[in-house]
Design a protein around this motif. Sequence first.
Motif, PDB file in Angstrom:
ATOM      1  N   ASN A  30       0.827  -1.228   0.000  1.00 51.94           N
ATOM      2  CA  ASN A  30       0.000   0.000   0.000  1.00 51.94           C
ATOM      3  C   ASN A  30       0.851   1.263   0.000  1.00 51.94           C
ATOM      4  N   ASN A  31       1.600   1.422  -1.093  1.00 50.60           N
ATOM      5  CA  ASN A  31       2.393   2.637  -1.303  1.00 50.60           C
ATOM      6  C   ASN A  31       3.352   2.910  -0.144  1.00 50.60           C
ATOM      7  N   VAL A  35       8.589   1.522  -1.992  1.00 52.01           N
ATOM      8  CA  VAL A  35       7.982   1.773  -3.313  1.00 52.01           C
ATOM      9  C   VAL A  35       8.186   3.244  -3.679  1.00 52.01           C
ATOM     10  N   LYS A  36       7.948   4.127  -2.708  1.00 55.07           N
ATOM     11  CA  LYS A  36       8.134   5.572  -2.985  1.00 55.07           C
ATOM     12  C   LYS A  36       9.596   5.867  -3.324  1.00 55.07           C
ATOM     13  N   GLU A  39      10.391   4.642  -6.800  1.00 53.77           N
ATOM     14  CA  GLU A  39       9.786   5.536  -7.815  1.00 53.77           C
ATOM     15  C   GLU A  39      10.647   6.790  -7.997  1.00 53.77           C
ATOM     16  N   ILE A  52       5.016   5.347 -11.888  1.00 56.27           N
ATOM     17  CA  ILE A  52       4.068   4.702 -10.972  1.00 56.27           C
ATOM     18  C   ILE A  52       4.328   3.200 -11.006  1.00 56.27           C
ATOM     19  N   ARG A 203      -2.840   6.621 -10.130  1.00 57.36           N
ATOM     20  CA  ARG A 203      -2.560   6.226  -8.737  1.00 57.36           C
ATOM     21  C   ARG A 203      -3.847   5.793  -8.027  1.00 57.36           C
ATOM     22  N   ASN A 207      -5.333   1.624  -6.827  1.00 60.20           N
ATOM     23  CA  ASN A 207      -5.706   1.422  -5.412  1.00 60.20           C
ATOM     24  C   ASN A 207      -7.232   1.445  -5.284  1.00 60.20           C
ATOM     25  N   LYS A 224      -1.079  -2.789  -6.946  1.00 58.56           N
ATOM     26  CA  LYS A 224       0.034  -2.177  -6.208  1.00 58.56           C
ATOM     27  C   LYS A 224       1.264  -3.081  -6.154  1.00 58.56           C
TER      28      LYS A 224
END
Length: 356
Positions: A30-31, A35-36, A39, A52, A203, A207, A224
């Motif tokens: 969940n982000n 992951v961030k 990215e 993304i 995005r 989700n 995701k």
Amino acid sequence: MIYVHKPVLPDRAILNQYIDQIYDSNWLTNNGPLVKELEQKLSAFLGCKNVILVSSGTSALEVAIHAVAKEGEIITSPFSFAATSQAIEFTGRKPVFSDICPKTFNLDPQLIEQRINENTAAILPVHVYGNPCNLNKFADLSERFNIPVIYDAAHCFGIKTQNQSVFNFGSVSVTSLHATKLFHTIEGGAIFTNDDELASKIRKIINFGIQLDGTIKGPGTNAKMNEFEAAMGLALLPKINEIISLRGAIWKAYNKKLKEHFELQAWSPNTTQNFSYFPILCQTEKELLNIFKALEKEAILPRRYFYPTLNSIYNKPALKYSDYISRRIMCLPIFPTLDIKVVNKAADIILNTINR
Ligand code: T4K
């Protein structure tokens, strides 16, 4: 066995540092922070505004289609991996196949116009083996007919054309980060767009369609990427230049031995290579099958990417050049740890088999 690909694994100590972070944060998906981080690092490394990360190249295609294409027909290439047309069908759109150029193996833009009608929702070209399509011609079609272009750039990690990432072209571009790709997150994919509003829409789609105010608006899915997959990507990213250069050495060794004897893919001008594939075009399907048999005896296993053509899944008639190329094309093993001795041995077996 020498397979066509062998996934690269990162340095264990570097991977462990990221896995430790997951254990410390107890944040798995969940982000999440990794992951961030991936990215951001990919955005800087590739020079792409919005990156993304998603669960696969296939889900990237499905989400991109939902994001930019109305319902209707999507014009695409029959010379691709099943994911390309399956994503179109899975999103409720209809794949309409158009033929490829027999030199570049990419969708021929000259043939597209005759297939465009009021039901056309998008054009979905594939940069086959990482070779960029004719970007200017597709941009022109997109503008003249006001239809989005979704690039299937599954094979294109690290490719630059016209002095920038090939991922920056089209309404949206998607790639695969599957284990067999030169840069991977085990399973995974990425969506690229220069349009911030579209990025924000995408995005939400990945989700479940959950909006900023908590309301839910379709379409939505769960596409995701999780933190362990991002950890793999973060641990591999520092090795990317080494991976590309090792692949390049193998590509050059094959090229030296085989270029005089086989027709090879015509590469787009002003474009770098990532050496993801080494395809050779056999003179006949019989020649291809003979080469396969000879290599198999030595436990070397090339692949027929892509055979059969995708129109056969839908019982649509074969298209001339896609069918011609698909019956004759063979991708030879290429991965960073492949011994050059094996490359030379494979090339010698091929040359002895064709005997020309
Ligand atoms: N668009 C295009 C144009 C694509 O080519 C693809 C995928 C997609 C979209 C969709 O992206 P993803 O949803 O997959 O992210 C492989 C890959 O699985 C697939 O990602 C790729 N294209 C396609 C061209 O190749 P297969 O069916 O050939 O996979 P497989 O399991 O036979 O693996 C190939 C070889 O790699 C094997 O002979 C052995 C070796 N291998 C494979 C795996 C998974 C290993 O040594 N270790 C492994 O863990 O599709």
